[in-house]
Design a protein around this motif. Structure first.
Motif, PDB file in Angstrom:
ATOM      1  N   GLY A  67     -31.128 -15.620 -21.000  1.00  0.00           N
ATOM      2  CA  GLY A  67     -31.719 -15.070 -19.804  1.00  0.00           C
ATOM      3  C   GLY A  67     -33.188 -15.355 -19.693  1.00  0.00           C
ATOM      4  N   ALA A  68     -33.907 -14.432 -19.067  1.00  0.00           N
ATOM      5  CA  ALA A  68     -35.280 -14.675 -18.706  1.00  0.00           C
ATOM      6  C   ALA A  68     -36.152 -14.983 -19.900  1.00  0.00           C
ATOM      7  N   ALA A  69     -35.864 -14.439 -21.028  1.00  0.00           N
ATOM      8  CA  ALA A  69     -36.685 -14.693 -22.201  1.00  0.00           C
ATOM      9  C   ALA A  69     -36.258 -15.934 -22.939  1.00  0.00           C
ATOM     10  N   GLY A  70     -35.239 -16.619 -22.428  1.00  0.00           N
ATOM     11  CA  GLY A  70     -34.783 -17.852 -23.061  1.00  0.00           C
ATOM     12  C   GLY A  70     -34.020 -17.610 -24.348  1.00  0.00           C
ATOM     13  N   GLY A  71     -33.468 -16.421 -24.516  1.00  0.00           N
ATOM     14  CA  GLY A  71     -32.742 -16.106 -25.729  1.00  0.00           C
ATOM     15  C   GLY A  71     -31.387 -16.780 -25.775  1.00  0.00           C
ATOM     16  N   SER A  72     -30.731 -16.707 -26.924  1.00  0.00           N
ATOM     17  CA  SER A  72     -29.445 -17.377 -27.083  1.00  0.00           C
ATOM     18  C   SER A  72     -28.276 -16.468 -26.762  1.00  0.00           C
ATOM     19  N   SER A  73     -28.530 -15.175 -26.625  1.00  0.00           N
ATOM     20  CA  SER A  73     -27.459 -14.230 -26.356  1.00  0.00           C
ATOM     21  C   SER A  73     -27.372 -13.951 -24.864  1.00  0.00           C
ATOM     22  N   LYS A  74     -26.204 -14.232 -24.277  1.00  0.00           N
ATOM     23  CA  LYS A  74     -26.017 -14.002 -22.853  1.00  0.00           C
ATOM     24  C   LYS A  74     -24.988 -12.898 -22.653  1.00  0.00           C
ATOM     25  N   PRO A  75     -25.192 -12.040 -21.656  1.00  0.00           N
ATOM     26  CA  PRO A  75     -24.213 -10.980 -21.398  1.00  0.00           C
ATOM     27  C   PRO A  75     -22.802 -11.507 -21.215  1.00  0.00           C
ATOM     28  N   ALA A  76     -22.678 -12.684 -20.589  1.00  0.00           N
ATOM     29  CA  ALA A  76     -21.349 -13.235 -20.322  1.00  0.00           C
ATOM     30  C   ALA A  76     -20.593 -13.548 -21.603  1.00  0.00           C
ATOM     31  N   ALA A  77     -21.308 -13.748 -22.702  1.00  0.00           N
ATOM     32  CA  ALA A  77     -20.663 -14.099 -23.966  1.00  0.00           C
ATOM     33  C   ALA A  77     -19.767 -12.970 -24.471  1.00  0.00           C
ATOM     34  N   HIS A  78     -20.014 -11.764 -23.991  1.00  0.00           N
ATOM     35  CA  HIS A  78     -19.250 -10.608 -24.455  1.00  0.00           C
ATOM     36  C   HIS A  78     -18.199 -10.144 -23.439  1.00  0.00           C
ATOM     37  N   VAL A  79     -18.075 -10.883 -22.337  1.00  0.00           N
ATOM     38  CA  VAL A  79     -17.109 -10.520 -21.298  1.00  0.00           C
ATOM     39  C   VAL A  79     -15.747 -11.115 -21.622  1.00  0.00           C
ATOM     40  N   THR A  80     -14.717 -10.314 -21.508  1.00  0.00           N
ATOM     41  CA  THR A  80     -13.363 -10.781 -21.802  1.00  0.00           C
ATOM     42  C   THR A  80     -12.543 -10.903 -20.517  1.00  0.00           C
ATOM     43  N   LYS A  81     -11.536 -11.684 -20.577  1.00  0.00           N
ATOM     44  CA  LYS A  81     -10.657 -11.950 -19.436  1.00  0.00           C
ATOM     45  C   LYS A  81      -9.920 -10.694 -19.002  1.00  0.00           C
ATOM     46  N   ASP A  82      -9.852 -10.485 -17.690  1.00  0.00           N
ATOM     47  CA  ASP A  82      -9.056  -9.423 -17.100  1.00  0.00           C
ATOM     48  C   ASP A  82      -7.801 -10.082 -16.542  1.00  0.00           C
ATOM     49  N   ALA A  83      -6.663  -9.850 -17.163  1.00  0.00           N
ATOM     50  CA  ALA A  83      -5.428 -10.555 -16.805  1.00  0.00           C
ATOM     51  C   ALA A  83      -5.024 -10.328 -15.354  1.00  0.00           C
ATOM     52  N   ALA A  84      -5.196  -9.110 -14.858  1.00  0.00           N
ATOM     53  CA  ALA A  84      -4.805  -8.795 -13.486  1.00  0.00           C
ATOM     54  C   ALA A  84      -5.663  -9.580 -12.488  1.00  0.00           C
ATOM     55  N   LEU A  85      -6.970  -9.678 -12.757  1.00  0.00           N
ATOM     56  CA  LEU A  85      -7.851 -10.435 -11.872  1.00  0.00           C
ATOM     57  C   LEU A  85      -7.585 -11.928 -12.003  1.00  0.00           C
ATOM     58  N   ALA A  86      -7.366 -12.379 -13.207  1.00  0.00           N
ATOM     59  CA  ALA A  86      -7.104 -13.802 -13.434  1.00  0.00           C
ATOM     60  C   ALA A  86      -5.841 -14.266 -12.705  1.00  0.00           C
ATOM     61  N   ALA A  87      -4.886 -13.366 -12.559  1.00  0.00           N
ATOM     62  CA  ALA A  87      -3.634 -13.714 -11.883  1.00  0.00           C
ATOM     63  C   ALA A  87      -3.847 -14.004 -10.402  1.00  0.00           C
ATOM     64  N   LYS A  88      -4.971 -13.545  -9.828  1.00  0.00           N
ATOM     65  CA  LYS A  88      -5.261 -13.778  -8.414  1.00  0.00           C
ATOM     66  C   LYS A  88      -5.957 -15.115  -8.161  1.00  0.00           C
ATOM     67  N   VAL A  89      -6.327 -15.796  -9.227  1.00  0.00           N
ATOM     68  CA  VAL A  89      -7.010 -17.078  -9.076  1.00  0.00           C
ATOM     69  C   VAL A  89      -5.991 -18.149  -8.710  1.00  0.00           C
ATOM     70  N   PRO A  90      -6.222 -18.934  -7.661  1.00  0.00           N
ATOM     71  CA  PRO A  90      -5.269 -19.982  -7.285  1.00  0.00           C
ATOM     72  C   PRO A  90      -5.009 -20.939  -8.444  1.00  0.00           C
ATOM     73  N   SER A  91      -3.767 -21.377  -8.579  1.00  0.00           N
ATOM     74  CA  SER A  91      -3.413 -22.261  -9.691  1.00  0.00           C
ATOM     75  C   SER A  91      -4.208 -23.560  -9.661  1.00  0.00           C
ATOM     76  N   ALA A  92      -4.613 -23.985  -8.470  1.00  0.00           N
ATOM     77  CA  ALA A  92      -5.404 -25.215  -8.364  1.00  0.00           C
ATOM     78  C   ALA A  92      -6.738 -25.071  -9.091  1.00  0.00           C
ATOM     79  N   ILE A  93      -7.226 -23.841  -9.205  1.00  0.00           N
ATOM     80  CA  ILE A  93      -8.476 -23.583  -9.919  1.00  0.00           C
ATOM     81  C   ILE A  93      -8.202 -23.227 -11.372  1.00  0.00           C
ATOM     82  N   SER A  94      -7.224 -22.382 -11.605  1.00  0.00           N
ATOM     83  CA  SER A  94      -6.995 -21.848 -12.956  1.00  0.00           C
ATOM     84  C   SER A  94      -6.329 -22.828 -13.907  1.00  0.00           C
TER      85      SER A  94
END
Length: 312
Positions: free
Chosen positions: A39-66
């Motif tokens: 982030g802003a301080a140029g660190g190596s740890s990003k919040p997204a690194a700790h985010v896990t997949k939500d299966a219910a939301l992932a199921a809504k992604v079009p197959s052409a993308i997923s």
């Protein structure tokens, strides 16, 4: 990039709040890349690194993308601190990047960012060149006619000028001034309308220089080619810091409006999944961490929406 609606004032009236220790601002000639820096301080740890997949939301992604586990993101990487090139000249970084990396992770995807001119992104989404657009798009009625817009942040317009305002530019009466702005933004519409009011009142028109990238507009003011510029509030505030005091804020923030992630009009289920992913990140605190890491927490929203009521 990019507004038109009444706004809460004074959120950015004090630049010290945005004491950003960001990586250097790159130019607009970058290549396809994905955000991998911190982030802003140029660190190596990003919040997204700790985010896990939500299966219910992932199921809504079009197959052409997923199907390949990736999502191609159109972005104009000249708009620091929202989206811009790192010092390597090819990696796209910024708070938009960190936030969408987290959204993509919720959806079980990895984002690949493709730097492209701002005005080409929505047409590129409509044609299928990009699977989503994340580039500080202010939500307005014209854009909602072309695509689905998922709100995630609120920003306003702010003016900037050379330190000391040597040309004595007044945003409320800029007639005759030389003003820089990025092409295809609502700020370009804003300053054009202001110029028309000048001529209607018998005053000199504003001399408007429109640039492909915001970095070029900023450079034009620093060099003295132009006397002032206007852009989204986080961008102008960042520029005053990045140019080491050569620029200053001018006036107050106005025209508050939400930014939206841009999804093809036909992808209604996917739009909902993106909205719900943002909502989930707000609920679990990741959203706040991302914004705070870039010192842009002033623009946080409480509830993302698909195609919220927009300015005309």
């Amino acid at each position: 990039m990019r507004h038109s609606h009444p706004r809460r004032l004074a959120l950015l009236a004090t630049a010290p709040v945005l004491a950003l220790a960001l990586a250097g601002c790159g130019g607009s000639s970058g290549t396809t890349s994905s955000g991998t820096t911190g982030g802003a301080a140029g660190g190596s740890s990003k919040p997204a690194a700790h985010v896990t997949k939500d299966a219910a939301l992932a199921a809504k992604v079009p197959s052409a993308i997923s199907s390949d586990g990736k999502i191609t993101v159109g972005t104009d990487a000249t708009y620091a601190p929202n989206e811009f090139l790192a010092q390597d000249g090819k990696t796209v970084i910024g708070f938009d990047v960190d936030l969408f990396d987290a959204v993509a992770a919720k959806l079980g995807l990895k984002a690949t960012y493709v730097p492209t001119p701002f005005g080409s992104i929505i047409p590129g989404i409509s044609s299928g060149k990009y699977e989503i657009g994340v580039s500080s798009f202010t939500i307005n009625s014209d854009r909602e006619k072309q695509a689905n817009m998922v709100s995630y942040f609120s920003a306003g317009t702010l003016w900037g000028t050379k330190r000391g305002n040597p040309a004595k530019v007044d945003p409320n009466d800029a007639c005759g001034a030389k003003v820089a702005v990025q092409k295809a933004t609502v700020q370009a519409d804003d300053v054009t309308a202001r110029s028309a009011k000048c001529t209607s009142a018998g005053k000199p028109a504003i001399q408007i220089d429109q640039y492909q990238g915001q970095d070029q507009a900023t450079a034009a003011v620093v060099s003295g080619k132009d006397q002032a510029m206007l852009a989204d509030s986080p961008v102008i505030a960042y520029a005053t810091i990045q140019t080491k005091g050569q620029l200053q804020l001018l006036g107050k923030v106005y025209d508050s409006a939400p930014y939206g992630m841009v999804v093809a009009k036909k992808d209604t289920a996917f739009s909902g999944a993106v909205r719900d992913a943002v909502a989930s990140l707000i609920a679990d605190g990741t959203y706040k961490k991302v914004l705070d890491s870039w010192h842009v927490g002033f623009g946080a929203i409480a509830k993302p929406q698909v195609n919220p009521p927009a300015a005309q």
